[in-house]
Design an enzyme around this catalytic site. Sequence first.
Site, PDB file in Angstrom:
ATOM      1  N   TYR A 133      16.040  52.544  77.700  1.00  0.00           N
ATOM      2  CA  TYR A 133      14.890  53.442  77.570  1.00  0.00           C
ATOM      3  C   TYR A 133      14.383  53.939  78.911  1.00  0.00           C
ATOM      4  CZ  TYR A 133      14.161  51.863  72.770  1.00  0.00           C
ATOM      5  OH  TYR A 133      14.288  51.587  71.448  1.00  0.00           O
ATOM      6  N   THR A 149       0.696  37.602  79.591  1.00  0.00           N
ATOM      7  CA  THR A 149       0.807  37.987  80.994  1.00  0.00           C
ATOM      8  C   THR A 149       1.870  39.045  81.258  1.00  0.00           C
ATOM      9  OG1 THR A 149       2.121  35.974  81.182  1.00  0.00           O
ATOM     10  CG2 THR A 149      -0.117  35.893  82.025  1.00  0.00           C
ATOM     11  N   HIS A 177       4.500  71.719  53.890  1.00  0.00           N
ATOM     12  CA  HIS A 177       5.569  72.638  54.280  1.00  0.00           C
ATOM     13  C   HIS A 177       4.980  73.773  55.097  1.00  0.00           C
ATOM     14  CE1 HIS A 177       9.237  74.972  54.071  1.00  0.00           C
ATOM     15  NE2 HIS A 177       8.497  76.018  53.770  1.00  0.00           N
TER      16      HIS A 177
END
Lengths: 600, 469
Positions: free
Chosen positions: A270, A230, A545
Amino acid sequence: MQSAISLSLSSPSPIARSGVANTSNACWPMPRSLRFCGLRREAFDSAASFDASSLRFVRLNLQPKHSSLSKVSAVLKGNGAPSSSGFDYDLVIIGAGVGGHGAALHAVEQGLKTAIIEGDVVGGTCVNRGCVPSKALLAVSGRMRELQNEHHMKSFGLQVAAAGYDRQGVADHANNLASKIRSNLTNSLKALGVDILTGVGTILGPQKLKYGKGDSGEKIITAKDIIIATGSVPLVPKGIEVDGKTVITSDHALKLEFVPDWIAIVGSGYIGLEFSDVYTALGSEVTFIEALDQLMPGFDPEIGKLAQRVLINPRKIDSYTGVFASKITPAKDGKPVQIELVDAKTKEPKDTLEVDAALIATGRAPFTKGLGLENINVQTQRGFVPVDERMRVIDANGKLVPHLYCIGDANGKMMLAHAASAQGISVVEQVTGKDHVLNHLSIPAACFTHPEISMVGLTEPQAREKAQKEGFEVSVAKTSFKANTKALAENEGEGMAKLIYRPDNGEILGVHIFGLHAADLIHEASNAIAMGTRIQDIKFAVHAHPTLSEVLDELFKSAKVKTKTSLSPEPKSLLILQWLKLAHLVQLLSQSRSRRREVL
Amino acid sequence: MASLSFSSSVSSSTPFLRPSAFFLKPRSISRLPLVRAKIREIFMPALSSTMTEGKIVSWVKSEGDVLSKGEPVVVVESDKADMDVETFYDGILAAIVVNDGETAPVGAPIGLLAETEDEIAEAKAKAAAQSSSAPSATATKVEESAPVATKVEAPAPAVAAAAPATPGKVVATPYAKKLAKQHKVDINKLVGTGPFGRITPEDVEKAAGITPAPKANVIAPVAPAASAATSTASPAKAATSFPEIPGSNVVPFTTMQAAVSKNMVESLSVPTFRVGYPISTDALDALYEKVKPKGVTMTALLAKAAAMALVQHPVVNATCKDGKSFTYNSSINIAVAVAINGGLITPVLQDADKLDLYLLSQKWKELVEKARAKQLQPQEYNSGTFTLSNLGMFGVDRFDAILPPGQGAIMAVGASKPTVVADKDGFFSVKNKMLVNVTADHRIIYGADLAAFLQTFSKIIENPESLTM
C-alpha cells in the site's frame, strides 16, 4: 491511511496470508505475515467452530441495547469519578493514535473515567505521519494526473494549459491537513473530558502504571483496565541507511521536502503504491524493488493484475521482483544513492542501482519498547504484543493477563487505523461487561491510488483454500466499471469489482474493487459482511441512478445463489431459481420413483 | 488447418458466468487438407455478444514463448471488460500480428502459433504477409527486444556487485527503458546524458529519431477572435505552435509586460475606429515658450486642452462597460502613456479639467517620478477616462493608438512640423501643424461625436489662452 500506510507490511503474499507460512522466501516482510496469517486463521477457526450465523444473531441483538444504555450513562456521568473504588481511572489508554482515540471516545460514552497517555503528539501515525497527510498528497496527485492527461481532458472538450505545481504549496497542504485533524482529535478528547496525560507510559504491574517525561516528575496511577495502543514505526531492514534526505521512510516522504527525478521504492504494498502515485504525478520516475516474485502482493491476484496494468505499466515505473535491497547508501560525495540488490532466494548479488532517492516502504514495526511489559511477564513476538481474539494480552506462559488489552498496530492483527479503532471499541464493550469479538474479516482496506483499490474479506485464493478445507463451493462474480453510467460520464471506465461468495447459502466471502472511488464503494460490502447480510437479500437493495454504487448493485445481482431470498417478495424474474426449483422437483420425482421401484 | 479456439479464463470455476466468452470457432475448413503446415492462427475472440472489435491490452506471452494448452496468452479489452484469453493448443508463439494497444475486428488473426521451432520462421513470414504494419520490425523484434524486455539487470551480476558505479554499466531511467522497448532502441548502445551518465528518456527519443515534442502544443487552435475575447492565456498557447528559429532565446514577460499583453489582447474585443485631424500649433508653441520657465510641460498643455474639450463632449469621456449602456464618468481623468524601462505605464492626471496648468504640471512631474520608481498606486495608473499618447518628440508625424480597455477614446499626438498651407484666399504660408489621431469605441462614440470633439480640441489648441486660465 495509517491504514494505507501500515498494511503493506502486514499483507505480504497471498501465500503467507493463507497460512502456509513456511514457504517464506522473503526475510523482512515475513515476520509480519506470520503474525498476520496466524491470527487470521484464529478468526476463521473461531467462526468455524460455532455456527457462524447464530453467532451473528447474538451480536445483532446486543447492539441496540448497548447504544441506548450508553447514551443515558454518558449523560449522567460524563468522564466523572471512577465507578469502581480504589482506582484512579476506570480505563487508561497508552497511545493517542486513532485506536486509542476511538477507544477513549467509546469509553466515555460508556461512562468510564478515562485517561489517555501520549508521549508524542495526539493523532499518532495515521494523523501525523500516515494516512492523513498522504491523502493530501494523493489529492494533489489525482488532480495533476487529470490535468496532465490531455487525452482525458480533450474527451471532455476541455482545454488546459500545461499543469504545474509548487512543491512547497503541496507540502503545506499535507501539513495543514495533519494539524487540522490533529486539533480536531485533541478537541474531541478534551470536550469529552478525557484526561490527556503527557509522557511515556510504562506498566509497573497489574493495573498500575507510570507516566512522565524522563526524570522530571513521573507519576504513578492505577486503573481498572489498561489498553496498550502504542502503534508502529516504519520498518527499516538492516543494511539500509536512512538519512532522511535521499534515503527516506514514509515519515520523511510525507513532508515532500524534495521531488527526485528518479526514486526507488522498496516494497510495492500500500505505502509503496500510494507514493508511486504521488511521485509519478509530480514528474518523478519510479523503480519498484519487491522481495516477492510479483508486484502488489497481498491483493487479490486478479485485481493486482488489473491494477498493475493501470497503475504501473503505463506510468514511468519499472520494477525488480524477487530481490532484496541488501544495502542502500544515501547520496554523498557527489555520488547518487546506491542500492545493492540480492536475489531473494539464493542471496546472490544481482545488480546495483543508482538512483536519486530511495523510499523504504517495506512495512511497519510495532512500537512496544519501554512499555514495561517485562513487569507483567509478557514477551513480545518480534515486537508485537501477543493477544487473543478479544485483544486480551497473553503472557509468556500462555495465560491471559487480567485487565490488560492491546489494540492496533502494536498487536499486529490487522495494521489499519480503523481496525485499531474497532478493536478499541470492542475492548471497551468487554470491560463494560458485554462480550464482544471483532470480526476482522468485515474490516475493509483501501489503497488510495488513482483509481483506488479496496477490499474486504478473503481473496479468491484464500476463499478457495478455505472452501477446500471446509467443503463448500466458491463462486466468483465480476462487474466492470465500463458498464457504469457514472463512471463513463467521468471518463473513468477503467476498473472492476469482484465478489467471492458461497453459491449454496449466499454468504459474501470477499469483495475487491479497483476503480473510481473504490475506497468509498467498499462499505456496502463490508457492512453486509459485518451484519451477515446474504446476497439473496442485499440484491434487492435499491441504488440511486446513475451512481458508481450501481457497480456493486450489478455485482450482487449477477451472483447466482441457489437459495431463495429470505425477504418476502418472490423473485419471479429469476429464471435460474425457477429452473433450479424445477430441476429439484424432477430430482425428487425420480428419487421417489426409484424408491418405489425398490419397494416394488 | 483447423484454426485455434480461445476461451476466456475469467474464472475457471464459474464458466457459466459468461457463456459468450467461449470462443470455439472452427475456421477456414477449406484449408484443412493441408497437413504440412502446423501453424495456427490466433483470432480475436468475441468476448460478448455486442463485441465487434477488441483491443489488445497486453500480450502475456512474448514471441518465442512455449505455450501449453489452457495458459493465458493475451489480454483483450472488449466493450465491457478486459479478459484473459487462453490457448486450446500447445505450441510456440511464433509471431504477434496485432501488438499491444492495437485493435482488431473479431475473428481477425492477432498472432500465430507454431507447433515446432522449425515452423517459427515460416510463421513469421506468414505474419509478415498478413500484417501490413511494419512486419519486418515484428520479425526482428524477437532478437532485438529480448534483452531489453528481460530487464537490463542481466549484465554480469558479479561485476556489478563488486564495483558499484562501474564505468560502462548501463544506467537507464525507468521511462527511458520503456521508450527504448517501445521504439526498439538498443539501450546498451546509447550514451547517457543525464546525471551520473544515466540514459534519460530524451536520449532514447533522440536515438529513435523523435524530436521530444514540447508538451501541450496539441491544443486545438481556436478562432482567434473568440479566444482573444475570453481567454488571456491564448496568445501564449498560440505562440507555442510557431516554428522554432534556432538560436533564439526566450525571455518571460515581467508582470508589467504581462499586464500590457493582457490589456492589448482584451482590446481586440472592442470595435474601434479612427479619426485624424490636423491642428495648427503656432499659438500653442508660442504659449509653451512663455510658460516653459514656470515648469509647464507640453504634456500638461495637451492634457489640459484635451480635458477642456472633453468637458464639452462628455460622450468621448464615457465608457462602454457591458456593451449595452453608456457609462458617463463624473470626472475627467487624463491618462498619459509613458515609456519606462522595459514597459509602458499610464499615470493619470485626475480631474485635469479642474486643475490649473501649473498644478497639473507639478502633478505630472510627481507622477513620472513615481512611475520611474515603480511606486504608483493603482488609482494613479488605472483611473483614466481618456488617454493621451504623444510620440511627437521622436519626430513621428502620425500614428495609431490601441484603445485601452475600459476607456472610450485615446488620442495619438504626432510631431508638430512646419507645413505649407494654402488659405481660402489661395495664399500660401508656412505654419506648424500636428496630426492628432483619435481611436474610439464605436459602440458609444460615433464619427460625428469624435469629429466635433476634435474640432473643439483644435480650437482650444489654436487659441490656447484659455489653457492658462
